[in-house]
Design an enzyme around this catalytic site. Structure first.
Site, PDB file in Angstrom:
ATOM      1  N   PHE A  47      31.316  67.401  -1.275  1.00 50.67           N
ATOM      2  CA  PHE A  47      32.456  67.969  -0.562  1.00 50.67           C
ATOM      3  C   PHE A  47      32.172  68.102   0.941  1.00 50.67           C
ATOM      4  CE2 PHE A  47      29.298  70.988  -1.255  1.00 50.67           C
ATOM      5  CZ  PHE A  47      29.460  71.984  -0.316  1.00 50.67           C
ATOM      6  N   SER A 295      25.332  78.630   2.664  1.00 51.22           N
ATOM      7  CA  SER A 295      24.856  77.864   1.511  1.00 51.22           C
ATOM      8  C   SER A 295      25.987  77.503   0.559  1.00 51.22           C
ATOM      9  CB  SER A 295      23.798  78.705   0.788  1.00 51.22           C
ATOM     10  OG  SER A 295      24.024  78.715  -0.598  1.00 51.22           O
ATOM     11  N   LYS A 296      25.971  76.243   0.118  1.00 45.06           N
ATOM     12  CA  LYS A 296      27.074  75.833  -0.752  1.00 45.06           C
ATOM     13  C   LYS A 296      27.007  76.503  -2.115  1.00 45.06           C
ATOM     14  CE  LYS A 296      24.962  71.331  -1.720  1.00 45.06           C
ATOM     15  NZ  LYS A 296      25.124  69.898  -1.598  1.00 45.06           N
ATOM     16  N   ARG A 297      25.829  76.985  -2.488  1.00 45.07           N
ATOM     17  CA  ARG A 297      25.718  77.651  -3.792  1.00 45.07           C
ATOM     18  C   ARG A 297      26.212  79.088  -3.719  1.00 45.07           C
ATOM     19  NH1 ARG A 297      20.985  78.747  -5.199  1.00 45.07           N
ATOM     20  NH2 ARG A 297      19.984  77.743  -3.421  1.00 45.07           N
ATOM     21  N   LYS A 298      25.859  79.784  -2.600  1.00 47.80           N
ATOM     22  CA  LYS A 298      26.161  81.217  -2.546  1.00 47.80           C
ATOM     23  C   LYS A 298      27.485  81.562  -1.871  1.00 47.80           C
ATOM     24  CE  LYS A 298      21.286  82.286  -1.961  1.00 47.80           C
ATOM     25  NZ  LYS A 298      20.397  82.579  -0.860  1.00 47.80           N
TER      26      LYS A 298
END
Ligand code: GLU
Length: 368
Positions: A47, A295-298
């Protein structure tokens, strides 16, 4: 034919064109003095990250302000990490922000005379240049197996030496062209490495448009430039593409700054003019009082789609991104409340240096 020419012919029998042919095919652009040519060069691995939108906004504005060219190039040489269709998706998202390229990779088609703009379609161009490197002894085939390389790494680790393929460790750089020819004829698998003449103890002076004059250790790594799958590595593709696409300004994330000595050496080795470099700050976030990368995770706001799907007006996001890009923007805005944001001139010397802080509360405020 010299031994080196024989070696180059043996590796690239199908390559008939030369670097001179490429120079003619991709001539210097006919632009007015001071016009900037910059690019957005995403890898199709997912993305659109908010940090990439920030970087692209900058890469797009400078050509825009100078009657230059902003183009897109798809960096898809890392086939293992590729996510099908994500290149097209990235472009659609940029379009939502009014960021449209003048040329380049457009998803389903290409625009412009400096293509192909998809790296996987540029294989022949890289091979032409690497053949020239081999002929001029700037590159050589390396036959080291992965076992040999991991043995070398262990030895370096145990002895607290710098890791990598350099100096005495660059075993295959010591092979004569005749020896290399014999190994290839013997069907031994190989990659192509750059022959570095750098010394890690020496410093080189580097100029970054945002960070000013820097001194970095010279490169001494004999990096792989052509992988066994026939595709180049990032460093080599950067050299070839930004030279032949006539990029004047490379604007990219600061994570690339440590690689700059490699790029300087590559450009110098073949004798091409280096582009200007501007290494952009990473987008950071305050988390319990300390800074960390978005961060793309958080963090949902790390993804541009978060804003688009939740109804944030694109004007608000752009306004915010320019606020964190240039320290003098907010003052300008106070004096020019009704002006279009793009009447503001972005400049490299007003760019934030150490990690631009992304503050969602402020984004919301601006959007309101
Ligand atoms: N493909 C690289 C990336 O996505 C591009 C870096 C550059 O702009 O040179 O990080």
């Amino acid at each position: 034919m010299t031994d080196l020419e024989q070696l180059a012919e043996l590796i690239f029998p199908d390559v008939k064109e030369t670097v001179e042919d490429l120079e003619k095919r991709y001539p210097p652009r006919n632009l007015e003095e001071g016009a900037i040519v910059a690019r957005f060069a995403p890898s199709p691995t997912g993305f659109l990250h908010t940090g990439s939108l920030f970087a692209t906004l900058i890469a797009w504005r400078f050509p825009n302000q100078t009657n230059g060219v902003f183009f897109t190039r798809l960096e898809d040489t890392d086939t293992k990490r590729e996510i099908e269709g994500s290149g097209e998706e990235l472009l659609k998202q940029l379009e939502a922000f009014g960021i449209t390229p003048n040329e380049g990779y457009m998803g389903s088609y290409e625009l412009g005379n400096y293509g192909p703009y998809k790296q996987s379609n540029r294989e022949m161009i890289y091979r032409i240049v690497i053949k020239e490197f081999v002929k001029r002894n700037l590159a050589y085939p390396c036959f080291c197996s992965s076992e040999e390389l991991s043995k070398m790494r262990n030895f370096q680790e145990e002895n607290k030496l710098n890791p990598g393929y350099y100096g005495e460790f660059a075993k295959c750089s010591k092979l004569s062209p005749k020896e290399a020819i014999a190994k290839i004829k013997n069907n031994e698998p190989y990659v192509i490495r750059f022959r570095s003449h750098g010394n890690y103890q020496n410093k080189i002076k580097i100029t970054d448009l945002i960070r000013g004059n820097l001194e970095l250790a010279q490169n001494d790594q004999h990096i792989v430039i052509l992988k066994s799958d026939g595709l180049p590595t990032y460093h080599f593709a950067h050299l070839v593409d930004d030279h032949f696409m006539r990029t004047t300004h490379v604007t990219r994330g600061e994570e690339w700054l440590p690689s700059l000595p490699i790029h300087y050496e590559l450009f110098d080795a073949i004798g091409w003019k280096k582009p200007n470099y501007a290494h952009l700050p990473v987008i950071m976030k305050l988390d319990n009082g300390s800074r960390r990368k978005l961060s793309k995770r958080k963090d949902p706001e790390a993804s541009v789609s978060f804003f688009l799907e939740n109804g944030y007006p694109v004007e608000g996001i752009l306004e915010y991104l320019v606020t964190i890009a240039n320290s003098n923007f907010e003052e300008w805005r106070l004096q020019n409340m009704n002006e279009n944001i793009f009447d503001f001139k972005l400049s490299f010397d007003k760019m934030t240096l150490d990690g631009a802080l992304f503050d969602l509360a402020k984004v919301k405020n601006i959007c309101k």
